[in-house]
Design a protein around this motif. Structure first.
Motif, PDB file in Angstrom:
ATOM      1  N   TYR A 102      -5.425  -3.632  -5.778  1.00  0.00           N
ATOM      2  CA  TYR A 102      -5.587  -2.861  -6.589  1.00  0.00           C
ATOM      3  C   TYR A 102      -6.862  -3.016  -7.515  1.00  0.00           C
ATOM      4  N   ARG A 106     -10.414  -2.449  -8.439  1.00  0.00           N
ATOM      5  CA  ARG A 106     -11.137  -1.733  -9.281  1.00  0.00           C
ATOM      6  C   ARG A 106     -12.196  -2.491  -9.980  1.00  0.00           C
ATOM      7  N   LEU A 135      -8.385   2.094  -3.917  1.00  0.00           N
ATOM      8  CA  LEU A 135      -9.036   2.639  -4.351  1.00  0.00           C
ATOM      9  C   LEU A 135      -7.999   4.306  -5.025  1.00  0.00           C
ATOM     10  N   ASP A 139     -12.019   7.792  -7.677  1.00  0.00           N
ATOM     11  CA  ASP A 139     -13.041   7.247  -8.036  1.00  0.00           C
ATOM     12  C   ASP A 139     -13.891   7.830  -6.708  1.00  0.00           C
TER      13      ASP A 139
END
Length: 154
Positions: A102, A106, A135, A139
């Motif tokens: 993650y 990100r 995500l 997003d």
């Protein structure tokens, strides 16, 4: 498509994507707790707080922390503690993987979204869309807004 038409699997995938990062942190904490508890059972930490309050219960009701256990009893309960060691390490690796994937996605997503050049954004669009699997749905909405700002058609 109405709310009733969405399958259970689709809903579960959506909620998993929403809570993926916090879930990864919880899994890391659980794995660390299991590993530390197992370590405490084999070390002098067994007699210190907070381990003395719950680790002896892992050793079984017949074996208090300050008593010596029969040899056959110790071998029977050792398997549970060893299970905590093995399970704790495996669960911790899974949690670390979830958090790391993650965070890497990100960081890369934020970098690609800050691109000022439309040509560079279009060139990296397949990578951005690929990163969206790791995500949150928010997003995806940010990507749609960014495409509209740069006047990119789907």
């Amino acid at each position: 498509m109405s709310e009733e038409d969405v399958s259970l699997v689709t809903r579960l995938r959506y909620y998993y994507r929403v809570i993926r990062f916090p879930l990864g942190i919880v899994v890391c904490i659980l794995g660390a707790f299991l590993s530390i508890s197992a370590f405490a059972a084999y070390s002098p930490l067994l007699y210190d707080q907070p381990f003395s309050s719950y680790v002896p219960s892992l050793l079984g009701p017949d074996c208090p922390a300050n008593a010596s256990c029969p040899a056959n009893y110790q071998s029977a309960t050792t398997d549970w503690i060893l299970l905590f060691v093995i399970a704790g390490i495996i669960i911790d690796i899974i949690g670390i993987y979830m958090v790391a994937v993650y965070l890497v996605a990100r960081k890369r997503f934020e970098h690609l979204m800050k691109t000022k050049s439309k040509a560079e954004f279009v060139r990296n669009l397949p990578e951005v869309e690929d990163l969206l699997w790791d995500l949150t749905p928010k997003d995806e909405e940010r990507l749609v807004v960014r495409k509209q700002e740069l006047r990119i058609r789907d």
